[in-house]
Design a protein around this motif. Structure first.
Motif, short mmCIF file in Angstrom:
data_model
loop_
_atom_site.label_atom_id
_atom_site.label_comp_id
_atom_site.label_asym_id
_atom_site.label_seq_id
_atom_site.Cartn_x
_atom_site.Cartn_y
_atom_site.Cartn_z
N VAL A 1 0.84 -1.18 0.00
CA VAL A 1 0.00 0.00 0.00
C VAL A 1 0.89 1.24 0.00
N SER B 1 0.93 5.47 0.42
CA SER B 1 0.19 6.64 0.92
C SER B 1 0.14 7.72 -0.14
N VAL C 1 -1.94 12.11 5.17
CA VAL C 1 -2.31 11.11 4.15
C VAL C 1 -3.80 11.27 3.85
N ARG D 1 -4.96 5.99 -0.16
CA ARG D 1 -4.04 4.87 -0.30
C ARG D 1 -4.18 4.25 -1.69
#
Length: 190
Positions: free
Chosen positions: A25, A27, A37, A40
Motif C-alpha cells: 500500500v 500513501s 495522508v 491509499r
C-alpha cells in the motif's frame, strides 16, 4: 547513422511512460509538502510516475469512479476491485472524467503525490509472491479454495474472515486480496 539512432533513442525515451507497480500500500497526498495522508494506492495496480521530488513522487492513477462514491477509484467499471481509496471529505481533481458506454461508472485519471517506495516495472513477481502466500497459508485449516471459487466482490470478505489464522503479515493483506480478485471467476480486465 549513429546521430539518427541517438536522436531516435532520445525521442523514444522522452515519450515513453514510466509505468510502475507497488507490492504494498502506498500513501497518497494532495501536495508535495503535505504530511497528512488523504488516500491509499493498493498493490498490483499500475500507475505512471510523472516526476520525483525528495521523498515523494507525482503520479497518474487511472480507473473508474462510481458517481455515488467518488472517493474510490476502481480497476474496472463493474467490480469493487479498489485501485485507490481516499478520505470521504477529500476534494479530488480528476484530470479526465469520461462516461462509460453503459453510463454506470466514470473513467477517470487523477494526478496526485505519493510516497516514494521501491516500485516495479511489472506485476509478475508480486503476483507470484501473492499466490505463494495464498497457497502456503490459506489451506492449513481446510482444503485450499481455488482462486476462481469466488467472485471478485466476495474475495475481500472471504479472505478477511480467515486471514487472522494465517502467518500472512498485515502489510501483505491487500497484496493477496488484489491477487485473488484479479484471478476470481468473474474478473474483467479493464
Amino acid at each position: 547513422m549513429r546521430i539518427i539512432l541517438s536522436i531516435f533513442f532520445f525521442i523514444t525515451c522522452m515519450w515513453s511512460k514510466n509505468i510502475v507497480y507497488s507490492d504494498e500500500v502506498v500513501s497518497l497526498y494532495l501536495s508535495q509538502d503535505d504530511t497528512k495522508v488523504v488516500g491509499r494506492l493498493l498493490p498490483t495496480n499500475s500507475f505512471e510516475i510523472l516526476k520525483e521530488q525528495g521523498n515523494k513522487v507525482y503520479v497518474k492513477i487511472q480507473g473508474f469512479v462510481n458517481p455515488k462514491a467518488p472517493f474510490v477509484i476502481y480497476y474496472n467499471n463493474t467490480q469493487r476491485i479498489i485501485v485507490a481509496a481516499f478520505s470521504k471529505n477529500t476534494k479530488l481533481n480528476f484530470s479526465k472524467k469520461d462516461m462509460t458506454k453503459d453510463d454506470k461508472w466514470d473513467r477517470v485519471s487523477l494526478e496526485i503525490w505519493a510516497e516514494k517506495k521501491k516500485f516495479f516495472k511489472n506485476d509478475k513477481e508480486m503476483l507470484s509472491r501473492a499466490k505463494e502466500l495464498f497457497v502456503n497459508n490459506c489451506g492449513i485449516c481446510h482444503a485450499l479454495h481455488k482462486e476462481k471459487e469466488f467472485n471478485a466482490n466476495a474475495w475481500p470478505a472471504v479472505f478477511r474472515s480467515m486471514v487472522d489464522r494465517t502467518a500472512i503479515e498485515k502489510k501483505d493483506h491487500w497484496l493477496v486480496i488484489e491477487y485473488l480478485q484479479k484471478n476470481s471467476k468473474d474478473f474483467k480486465a479493464n
